[in-house]
Design a protein around this motif. Structure first.
Motif, PDB file in Angstrom:
ATOM      1  N   ARG A 158       4.218 -14.784  -0.887  1.00 14.91           N
ATOM      2  CA  ARG A 158       4.361 -13.580  -1.702  1.00 14.91           C
ATOM      3  C   ARG A 158       5.389 -13.863  -2.801  1.00 14.91           C
ATOM      4  N   VAL A 159       5.003 -13.622  -4.063  1.00 17.04           N
ATOM      5  CA  VAL A 159       5.841 -14.044  -5.180  1.00 17.04           C
ATOM      6  C   VAL A 159       6.352 -12.894  -6.042  1.00 17.04           C
ATOM      7  N   LEU A 160       5.726 -11.722  -5.971  1.00 12.32           N
ATOM      8  CA  LEU A 160       6.170 -10.617  -6.818  1.00 12.32           C
ATOM      9  C   LEU A 160       5.684  -9.289  -6.260  1.00 12.32           C
ATOM     10  N   ASP A 161       6.600  -8.338  -6.145  1.00 14.55           N
ATOM     11  CA  ASP A 161       6.227  -6.961  -5.854  1.00 14.55           C
ATOM     12  C   ASP A 161       6.359  -6.186  -7.158  1.00 14.55           C
ATOM     13  N   GLU A 162       5.220  -5.764  -7.710  1.00 18.19           N
ATOM     14  CA  GLU A 162       5.209  -5.123  -9.023  1.00 18.19           C
ATOM     15  C   GLU A 162       5.156  -3.601  -8.881  1.00 18.19           C
ATOM     16  N   PRO A 163       6.196  -2.873  -9.332  1.00 19.86           N
ATOM     17  CA  PRO A 163       6.177  -1.410  -9.237  1.00 19.86           C
ATOM     18  C   PRO A 163       5.030  -0.811 -10.061  1.00 19.86           C
ATOM     19  N   LEU A 164       4.432   0.254  -9.537  1.00 24.12           N
ATOM     20  CA  LEU A 164       3.407   0.980 -10.280  1.00 24.12           C
ATOM     21  C   LEU A 164       4.065   1.999 -11.202  1.00 24.12           C
ATOM     22  N   GLN A 165       3.426   2.249 -12.331  1.00 25.00           N
ATOM     23  CA  GLN A 165       3.830   3.305 -13.244  1.00 25.00           C
ATOM     24  C   GLN A 165       2.638   4.218 -13.483  1.00 25.00           C
ATOM     25  N   LEU A 166       2.934   5.468 -13.829  1.00 23.90           N
ATOM     26  CA  LEU A 166       1.894   6.413 -14.206  1.00 23.90           C
ATOM     27  C   LEU A 166       1.764   6.373 -15.724  1.00 23.90           C
ATOM     28  N   LEU A 167       0.533   6.251 -16.206  1.00 26.11           N
ATOM     29  CA  LEU A 167       0.265   6.242 -17.648  1.00 26.11           C
ATOM     30  C   LEU A 167      -0.447   7.535 -18.005  1.00 26.11           C
ATOM     31  N   THR A 168       0.136   8.305 -18.933  1.00 28.49           N
ATOM     32  CA  THR A 168      -0.466   9.581 -19.322  1.00 28.49           C
ATOM     33  C   THR A 168      -0.542   9.693 -20.841  1.00 28.49           C
ATOM     34  N   GLY A 169      -1.368  10.632 -21.287  1.00 28.66           N
ATOM     35  CA  GLY A 169      -1.368  11.015 -22.684  1.00 28.66           C
ATOM     36  C   GLY A 169      -0.270  12.031 -22.948  1.00 28.66           C
ATOM     37  N   PRO A 170      -0.030  12.383 -24.224  1.00 24.04           N
ATOM     38  CA  PRO A 170       1.090  13.273 -24.566  1.00 24.04           C
ATOM     39  C   PRO A 170       0.934  14.700 -24.060  1.00 24.04           C
ATOM     40  N   ALA A 171      -0.304  15.146 -23.781  1.00 23.26           N
ATOM     41  CA  ALA A 171      -0.519  16.520 -23.344  1.00 23.26           C
ATOM     42  C   ALA A 171      -0.606  16.669 -21.835  1.00 23.26           C
ATOM     43  N   HIS A 172      -0.420  15.603 -21.092  1.00 25.06           N
ATOM     44  CA  HIS A 172      -0.499  15.677 -19.636  1.00 25.06           C
ATOM     45  C   HIS A 172       0.678  16.484 -19.094  1.00 25.06           C
ATOM     46  N   ALA A 173       0.475  17.144 -17.971  1.00 22.83           N
ATOM     47  CA  ALA A 173       1.511  17.994 -17.388  1.00 22.83           C
ATOM     48  C   ALA A 173       2.782  17.223 -17.033  1.00 22.83           C
ATOM     49  N   LEU A 174       2.666  15.915 -16.758  1.00 28.27           N
ATOM     50  CA  LEU A 174       3.824  15.110 -16.367  1.00 28.27           C
ATOM     51  C   LEU A 174       4.347  14.236 -17.510  1.00 28.27           C
ATOM     52  N   ALA A 175       3.798  14.428 -18.708  1.00 28.18           N
ATOM     53  CA  ALA A 175       4.122  13.524 -19.816  1.00 28.18           C
ATOM     54  C   ALA A 175       5.604  13.513 -20.165  1.00 28.18           C
ATOM     55  N   GLY A 176       6.300  14.622 -19.951  1.00 29.30           N
ATOM     56  CA  GLY A 176       7.702  14.679 -20.327  1.00 29.30           C
ATOM     57  C   GLY A 176       8.662  14.188 -19.268  1.00 29.30           C
ATOM     58  N   ALA A 177       8.161  13.788 -18.108  1.00 31.50           N
ATOM     59  CA  ALA A 177       9.038  13.377 -17.007  1.00 31.50           C
ATOM     60  C   ALA A 177       9.588  11.971 -17.246  1.00 31.50           C
TER      61      ALA A 177
END
Length: 311
Positions: A158-177
């Motif tokens: 095992r060589v890398l644990d890559e964190p996940l990110q959420l990708l959203t558009g500007p109008a998504h409910a979580l876009a400002g977080a």
């Protein structure tokens, strides 16, 4: 066409003498004459004429010489392509803009003297088959997904644990977080076209959704990252996951947001696979480099599927 005869022809053309060519090739002058005669019969032309100072190329010999040299160069390259230590190190990554590709770019910067062939194969079984046959030297995968045990002779680390990110558009409910917890994602539509059943990344996201009650949609054909980014930018109700180290480019007007996922942080486990009997000397250099740059595994506050083989 007999390559030894072609090599003998080139040696005689270079030295101008059958005797000198024989000495250079460590064979008898009679063997040189025999090889040239065989080559001439095969071509149907005379390649040399006898002269007081040795052997001179005929017009046909002059025409054949550059092609003979090219044949010998091609033969040398063909041999080198499969000779351990001479041929490039062949490594499989999932995608050109993925974390694995970034790892290989880092390895190349650190070892510019090592020739690399970086390729992209689809699926765990395809990669393992290529490793076992010698078609590739190593592959980056998540191992071992349920039902996909490592075959005999295949090693992994095992060589890398890559964190996940959420990708959203500007109008998504979580876009400002600035960040979102896994619990906050419940009820949101996460769109990831192209996740194929039976793949290791398919098994990863199956476990992720089961663990945290998420909704991941895989509907629709996979038209590539550009189409995915266009849709996410224009659809407020959709978001997608991407790796922290994935390199994506989108138009400024998309105004996409990459938001870290926390509490816990889901990490995608990248491992390197190779065959234990692979003799390529650069493979050891790659493993050493990855060990030196590897992030810590199973860190506090992170989540990875239980089927991952630990480091």
């Amino acid at each position: 066409m007999d390559l030894e005869a072609v090599r003998t022809f080139a040696a005689v053309a270079e030295t101008g003498q059958f005797q000198k060519a024989a000495a250079d090739l460590s064979i008898t002058q009679q063997a040189v004459s025999k090889r040239i005669a065989t080559l001439e019969r095969g071509l149907g032309v005379r390649l040399f004429t006898r002269a007081p100072r040795g052997a001179e190329l005929t017009i046909d010999g002059q025409a054949f010489l550059p092609h003979a040299r090219e044949l010998l160069r091609v033969a040398e390259r063909a041999g080198a392509s499969v000779r351990p230590g001479r041929r490039p190190l062949r490594v499989d990554v999932i995608a050109s803009r993925s974390a694995q590709s970034s790892l290989m770019r880092g390895f190349h910067r650190a070892h510019t003297e090592i020739d690399l062939d970086v390729m992209m194969l689809l699926g765990f079984e395809t990669a393992v088959t290529a490793i076992r046959s010698g078609a590739i030297d190593a592959s980056f995968r998540a191992v071992a997904a349920p039902g996909l045990p490592l075959p005999e002779g295949i090693e992994s680390v095992r060589v890398l644990d890559e964190p996940l990110q959420l990708l959203t558009g500007p109008a998504h409910a979580l876009a400002g977080a600035r960040s979102v917890t896994v619990a906050q994602l419940a009820g949101h539509r996460i769109w990831m076209p192209g996740i194929a059943p039976g793949t290791e990344w398919g098994a990863y996201y199956d476990d992720l959704t089961a663990e945290f009650g998420l909704t991941i949609e895989v509907t629709g054909p996979n038209f590539g990252s550009d189409a995915l980014l266009d849709t996410i930018a224009d659809t407020p109700a959709l978001a997608t996951f991407m790796g922290e180290h994935s390199r994506l480019i989108w138009p400024d007007g998309h105004d996409l947001r990459r938001i870290p996922v926390t509490d816990p942080t889901p990490v995608y486990p990248h491992s390197l696979l190779w065959h234990r009997d692979n003799p390529h000397p650069a493979l050891a250099a790659l493993r050493t480099h990855l060990a030196a740059t590897a992030a810590g595994h199973d860190a506090a506050g992170t989540w990875a599927p239980g089927w991952v083989i630990p480091h």
